[in-house]
Write a protein that holds these residues in place. Structure first.
Motif, mmCIF file in Angstrom:
data_model
loop_
_atom_site.group_PDB
_atom_site.id
_atom_site.type_symbol
_atom_site.label_atom_id
_atom_site.label_comp_id
_atom_site.label_asym_id
_atom_site.label_seq_id
_atom_site.Cartn_x
_atom_site.Cartn_y
_atom_site.Cartn_z
ATOM 1 N N TYR A 39 4.004 11.403 9.901
ATOM 2 C CA TYR A 39 4.189 9.977 9.759
ATOM 3 C C TYR A 39 2.077 10.234 10.337
ATOM 4 O O TYR A 39 1.807 8.800 10.038
ATOM 5 N N LEU A 40 1.605 11.069 10.378
ATOM 6 C CA LEU A 40 0.236 10.936 11.050
ATOM 7 C C LEU A 40 -0.937 10.409 9.420
ATOM 8 O O LEU A 40 -2.178 10.100 9.778
ATOM 9 N N ILE A 41 -0.259 11.060 8.305
ATOM 10 C CA ILE A 41 -1.010 10.145 7.290
ATOM 11 C C ILE A 41 -0.005 9.167 6.364
ATOM 12 O O ILE A 41 -0.132 9.411 5.326
ATOM 13 N N ASP A 42 0.119 8.525 7.146
ATOM 14 C CA ASP A 42 1.772 7.596 6.783
ATOM 15 C C ASP A 42 0.063 6.654 6.112
ATOM 16 O O ASP A 42 -0.932 6.005 7.042
ATOM 17 N N ALA A 43 0.853 5.968 5.351
ATOM 18 C CA ALA A 43 -0.296 4.977 4.240
ATOM 19 C C ALA A 43 -0.313 3.444 5.625
ATOM 20 O O ALA A 43 -1.761 3.008 5.683
ATOM 21 N N ASP A 44 0.822 2.640 6.331
ATOM 22 C CA ASP A 44 0.332 1.930 6.977
ATOM 23 C C ASP A 44 0.041 2.213 8.265
ATOM 24 O O ASP A 44 0.490 3.318 8.991
ATOM 25 N N PRO A 45 -1.317 1.655 8.642
ATOM 26 C CA PRO A 45 -2.012 2.175 9.551
ATOM 27 C C PRO A 45 -1.379 1.828 11.140
ATOM 28 O O PRO A 45 -1.647 2.946 12.117
#
Length: 160
Positions: free
Chosen positions: A75-81
Motif C-alpha cells: 500500500y506504500l504505492i497505492d494510487a490514493d494519497p
C-alpha cells in the motif's frame, strides 16, 4: 470478518468497527491477531472505499503480526494519497535495517510530513549503500531534507 464484508452494513458503521478493532487489537491472542490480519488484508484489498482501506491498514499495524510489513509495503504505492499516507505511517513502526530502503522514494513525497518523517527515520538506518540517494537528497528543495542528508553524508563519510 464476515460482518465487515457484509454488503448491508454501511461504510460508516464499518469504519466505526475498524476503529474499535484498532483500539483493541493488542488484547487478542497471537492466533486471533494473525487471523484478523488476514481478514484486514482482504478487506483493504477488496474495498473500493479509500477510508475503509486506510482504517484496515491501521488495524493491520495495530495487530502486530509478522506479516504486517509485507502487507503494508503493497500500500506504500497505492494510487490514493490518503491510503499511501496511512500505509507509510503504519509501516514506520515496522521499519528496520532489513526493509528501510522503501523510505527512499518517500524523500520526494508531496506531503511534507511524510517526506520529513522518511528523512528522519532514514538516519537510524543509513549505511554506505545509501550514499547515492543521500547525495541526491542533499540537493532537495526542502531545506529539512537537504540539511539532514548532508549531515548523514558527513556522518557516513566519517566512518570510512
Amino acid at each position: 470478518g464476515r460482518l465487515l464484508k457484509n454488503e448491508t452494513l454501511s461504510d460508516t458503521r464499518k469504519i466505526e468497527l475498524l476503529d474499535t478493532l484498532a483500539g483493541n487489537a493488542v488484547t487478542g491472542n497471537q492466533q486471533l491477531r494473525v487471523e484478523m490480519t488476514d481478514v484486514m488484508a482482504d478487506l483493504a484489498q477488496e474495498s473500493p472505499n479509500p477510508e475503509i482501506k486506510s482504517r484496515a491498514i491501521k488495524v493491520i499495524g495495530a495487530l502486530g503480526a509478522k506479516s504486517a510489513p509485507a502487507i503494508l509495503e503493497a500500500y506504500l504505492i497505492d494510487a490514493d494519497p490518503a491510503v499511501r499516507k496511512e500505509a507509510f505511517f503504519t509501516f514506520m513502526d515496522y521499519a528496520s535495517p532489513f526493509n528501510y530502503t522503501v523510505l527512499h522514494d518517500f524523500l520526494w513525497d508531496e506531503d511534507e510530513q511524510v517526506r520529513r518523517t522518511a528523512m528522519a527515520s532514514l538516519g537510524a538506518f543509513a549505511v554506505e549503500d545509501d550514499i547515492e540517494i543521500l547525495t541526491q537528497a542533499s540537493q532537495h528543495e526542502d531545506e529539512f531534507i537537504r540539511k539532514h542528508a548532508i549531515a548523514l553524508l558527513d556522518q557516513l563519510k566519517g566512518k570510512e
